[in-house]
Scaffold this active site. Structure first.
Site, PDB file in Angstrom:
ATOM      1  N   ARG A 162       0.819  -1.228   0.000  1.00 38.80           N
ATOM      2  CA  ARG A 162       0.000   0.000   0.000  1.00 38.80           C
ATOM      3  C   ARG A 162       0.847   1.271   0.000  1.00 38.80           C
ATOM      4  O   ARG A 162       0.491   2.275   0.609  1.00 38.80           O
ATOM      5  CB  ARG A 162      -0.942   0.055   1.207  1.00 38.80           C
ATOM      6  CG  ARG A 162      -2.004  -1.023   1.238  1.00 38.80           C
ATOM      7  CD  ARG A 162      -2.957  -0.897   0.046  1.00 38.80           C
ATOM      8  NE  ARG A 162      -4.156  -1.706   0.245  1.00 38.80           N
ATOM      9  CZ  ARG A 162      -4.227  -3.010  -0.040  1.00 38.80           C
ATOM     10  NH1 ARG A 162      -3.189  -3.659  -0.551  1.00 38.80           N
ATOM     11  NH2 ARG A 162      -5.359  -3.657   0.168  1.00 38.80           N
ATOM     12  N   SER A 237     -10.604  -0.347   2.968  1.00 39.39           N
ATOM     13  CA  SER A 237      -9.873  -0.511   4.238  1.00 39.39           C
ATOM     14  C   SER A 237      -9.453   0.864   4.746  1.00 39.39           C
ATOM     15  O   SER A 237      -8.762   1.597   4.034  1.00 39.39           O
ATOM     16  CB  SER A 237      -8.599  -1.322   4.016  1.00 39.39           C
ATOM     17  OG  SER A 237      -8.901  -2.592   3.531  1.00 39.39           O
ATOM     18  N   GLU A 333      -4.849   4.038   6.128  1.00 37.38           N
ATOM     19  CA  GLU A 333      -4.485   3.722   4.760  1.00 37.38           C
ATOM     20  C   GLU A 333      -5.078   4.792   3.843  1.00 37.38           C
ATOM     21  O   GLU A 333      -4.512   5.155   2.821  1.00 37.38           O
ATOM     22  CB  GLU A 333      -5.067   2.336   4.421  1.00 37.38           C
ATOM     23  CG  GLU A 333      -4.453   1.685   3.232  1.00 37.38           C
ATOM     24  CD  GLU A 333      -5.480   1.337   2.195  1.00 37.38           C
ATOM     25  OE1 GLU A 333      -5.361   1.893   1.081  1.00 37.38           O
ATOM     26  OE2 GLU A 333      -6.371   0.534   2.465  1.00 37.38           O
TER      27      GLU A 333
HETATM   28  N1  EPU Z   1     -11.319 -10.375  10.149  1.00 35.11           N
HETATM   29  C1  EPU Z   1     -12.082 -10.436  11.294  1.00 35.11           C
HETATM   30  N2  EPU Z   1     -13.059  -9.495  11.483  1.00 35.11           N
HETATM   31  C2  EPU Z   1     -13.290  -8.521  10.566  1.00 35.11           C
HETATM   32  C3  EPU Z   1     -12.514  -8.451   9.399  1.00 35.11           C
HETATM   33  C4  EPU Z   1     -11.522  -9.398   9.206  1.00 35.11           C
HETATM   34  O1  EPU Z   1     -11.887 -11.282  12.145  1.00 35.11           O
HETATM   35  O2  EPU Z   1     -14.199  -7.718  10.794  1.00 35.11           O
HETATM   36  C5  EPU Z   1     -10.320 -11.414   9.895  1.00 35.11           C
HETATM   37  C6  EPU Z   1     -10.811 -12.351   8.792  1.00 35.11           C
HETATM   38  O3  EPU Z   1     -11.573 -13.377   9.301  1.00 35.11           O
HETATM   39  C7  EPU Z   1      -9.532 -12.843   8.205  1.00 35.11           C
HETATM   40  C8  EPU Z   1      -8.561 -11.696   8.397  1.00 35.11           C
HETATM   41  O4  EPU Z   1      -9.126 -10.859   9.394  1.00 35.11           O
HETATM   42  O5  EPU Z   1      -9.048 -13.949   8.930  1.00 35.11           O
HETATM   43  C9  EPU Z   1      -8.284 -10.936   7.126  1.00 35.11           C
HETATM   44  O6  EPU Z   1      -9.491 -10.414   6.601  1.00 35.11           O
HETATM   45  P1  EPU Z   1      -9.712 -10.261   5.013  1.00 35.11           P
HETATM   46  O7  EPU Z   1      -9.340 -11.507   4.340  1.00 35.11           O
HETATM   47  O8  EPU Z   1     -11.048  -9.694   4.803  1.00 35.11           O
HETATM   48  O9  EPU Z   1      -8.605  -9.239   4.548  1.00 35.11           O
HETATM   49  P2  EPU Z   1      -8.040  -7.904   5.216  1.00 35.11           P
HETATM   50  O10 EPU Z   1      -6.660  -8.164   5.709  1.00 35.11           O
HETATM   51  O11 EPU Z   1      -9.035  -7.379   6.191  1.00 35.11           O
HETATM   52  C10 EPU Z   1      -6.883  -7.003   3.051  1.00 35.11           C
HETATM   53  C11 EPU Z   1      -6.863  -5.697   2.303  1.00 35.11           C
HETATM   54  C12 EPU Z   1      -8.125  -5.537   1.464  1.00 35.11           C
HETATM   55  C13 EPU Z   1      -8.184  -6.681   0.479  1.00 35.11           C
HETATM   56  C14 EPU Z   1      -8.181  -8.015   1.270  1.00 35.11           C
HETATM   57  C15 EPU Z   1      -8.072  -9.199   0.367  1.00 35.11           C
HETATM   58  C16 EPU Z   1      -5.533  -4.168   3.646  1.00 35.11           C
HETATM   59  C17 EPU Z   1      -5.528  -3.013   4.585  1.00 35.11           C
HETATM   60  N3  EPU Z   1      -6.731  -4.599   3.241  1.00 35.11           N
HETATM   61  O12 EPU Z   1      -7.975  -6.933   3.963  1.00 35.11           O
HETATM   62  O13 EPU Z   1      -8.009  -4.322   0.738  1.00 35.11           O
HETATM   63  O14 EPU Z   1      -9.331  -6.618  -0.336  1.00 35.11           O
HETATM   64  O15 EPU Z   1      -7.019  -8.068   2.149  1.00 35.11           O
HETATM   65  O16 EPU Z   1      -6.815  -9.264  -0.198  1.00 35.11           O
HETATM   66  O17 EPU Z   1      -4.477  -4.680   3.289  1.00 35.11           O
HETATM   67  C18 EPU Z   1      -8.598  -2.007   0.554  1.00 35.11           C
HETATM   68  O18 EPU Z   1      -7.392  -1.766   0.486  1.00 35.11           O
HETATM   69  O19 EPU Z   1      -9.452  -1.094   0.532  1.00 35.11           O
HETATM   70  C19 EPU Z   1      -9.040  -3.395   0.726  1.00 35.11           C
HETATM   71  C20 EPU Z   1     -10.322  -3.713   0.848  1.00 35.11           C
END
Ligand code: EPU
Length: 337
Positions: A162, A237, A333
């Site tokens: 990012r 995010s 972010e």
């Molecule tokens: N989780 C929770 N509770 C929540 C949200 C997430 O427990 O409310 C847990 C999920 O269960 C999972 C882990 O956290 O085990 C990761 O969640 P997720 O796979 O949804 O991905 P993320 O790390 O929250 C990142 C990116 C997203 C991108 C997804 C998929 C960042 C800051 N965000 O989210 O990017 O779509 O991975 O690759 O790196 C964006 O940049 O706007 C964005 C949406």
């Protein structure tokens, strides 16, 4: 070029914040942009792309320049690859669809990311195991100082999670006018390792997914937990996923054995900020017009008429709570203006 005064920016930011630009102009050619930079060089400028990663907390005194450059051009192709030059004002997801329709592989995992092509390199957009840098060749820019064109090659851009040179040392110094991407025409490299993708493909009984299958799967996953900005204002995010060292990581795992994480190296681990915020009890919380999304705690939402500062205040409350509970600093972010 048409200059407008006191223009509402509500339609120009996905948070749907109703702030005003004192002076606003949309540019659809590079010549117009160059002319504007030269003639208005005494005035401070604010460059506006798709508005998907911005939180406005004030009206803008600067001249707001909306980048509306359009076009997709084939620069080069052989049997295996195609090089496309895409103008900065093209919508990112429209480009993904164009590529799927033409069977050009490489950005299908980046389906449905809001925003425009020109802003994609600034934060090296990424999702489901793919980042823009994986297909990025170069981008063309205009220098805000010298008004001349400069092309940045991939290695010049300092791409990171990012982040890029355009978000760090060169912030505000260049306007990206087009992005050049290298995509596959056959033998596509399918990225289906991400858990949720694997699961959905299995549910659908797809064992050899095409790039269209991947795109459709990603769209399904995103729709199931990320709010549509047309319906509920948001900037994706809000925070970056923090990286912690081994000592902190071990303490956390001991306390929270089910904590999800991604191993970066022997001594550094990325913890999902969404999990931290969820575990701290913020998920689905609403304060007046702002809140934390009910399905993904990493997304802050505007229920209708929120002021940017209300969202910023909620973000600060969350940051303090996460620092207190886990000892981790969450970094925004989204660009807060
Ligand atoms: N989780 C929770 N509770 C929540 C949200 C997430 O427990 O409310 C847990 C999920 O269960 C999972 C882990 O956290 O085990 C990761 O969640 P997720 O796979 O949804 O991905 P993320 O790390 O929250 C990142 C990116 C997203 C991108 C997804 C998929 C960042 C800051 N965000 O989210 O990017 O779509 O991975 O690759 O790196 C964006 O940049 O706007 C964005 C949406």
């Amino acid at each position: 070029m048409q200059f407008e005064k006191n223009k509402s920016l509500k339609e120009f930011n996905t948070f749907g914040i109703d702030c005003k630009a004192n002076h606003f102009v949309s540019v659809s050619t590079i010549a117009e942009l160059q002319e504007l930079l030269q003639h208005e060089d005494h005035q401070k400028k604010f460059i506006l792309g798709g508005g998907s990663n911005i939180l406005f907390t004030r009206d803008l005194d600067e001249l707001v320049i909306h980048i509306d450059l359009k076009g997709i051009f084939v620069k080069h192709e052989d049997e295996d690859h195609i090089i496309l030059e895409v103008m900065a004002g093209e919508n990112w997801h429209d480009l993904v669809e164009y590529c799927i329709d033409h069977d050009y592989g490489g950005i299908e995992n980046l389906s449905l990311i809001p925003g425009n092509v020109g802003t994609a390199p600034i934060q090296n957009i990424g999702a489901y195991g793919v980042e823009l840098k994986d297909v990025f060749v170069s981008c063309k820019t205009l220098s805000v100082e010298s008004f001349t064109e400069k092309e940045f090659q991939k290695e010049d851009c300092n791409f990171d999670y990012r982040n890029s040179i355009f978000k760090s040392v060169e912030k505000g110094n260049y306007i990206i006018t087009s992005v050049i991407l290298r995509l596959s025409k056959r033998n596509h490299k399918i990225n289906a390792d991400y858990g949720a993708i694997q699961q959905l493909l299995k549910d659908k009984d797809i064992s050899n997914p095409t790039i269209r299958d991947i795109s459709e799967t990603v769209i399904e996953i995103r729709r199931s937990k990320l709010p549509d900005p047309q319906i509920l204002g948001n900037g994706g995010s809000f925070f970056k996923n923090p990286v912690v060292d081994l000592a902190i990581f071990n303490d956390l795992v001991e306390q929270y054995p089910n904590m999800p994480y991604y191993r970066i190296s022997e001594n550094s681990y990325k913890i999902p900020a969404g999990w931290l915020i969820d575990t701290a009890g913020f998920k689905g919380m609403r304060v007046g017009e702002v809140g934390v999304h009910k399905d993904q705690a990493l997304v802050l939402v505007n229920f209708g008429n929120a002021k940017g500062n209300e969202i910023k205040d909620l973000a600060i409350t969350i940051q303090k709570e996460i620092k207190g509970k886990f000892g981790i600093e969450l970094e925004a972010e989204v660009n807060i203006i």
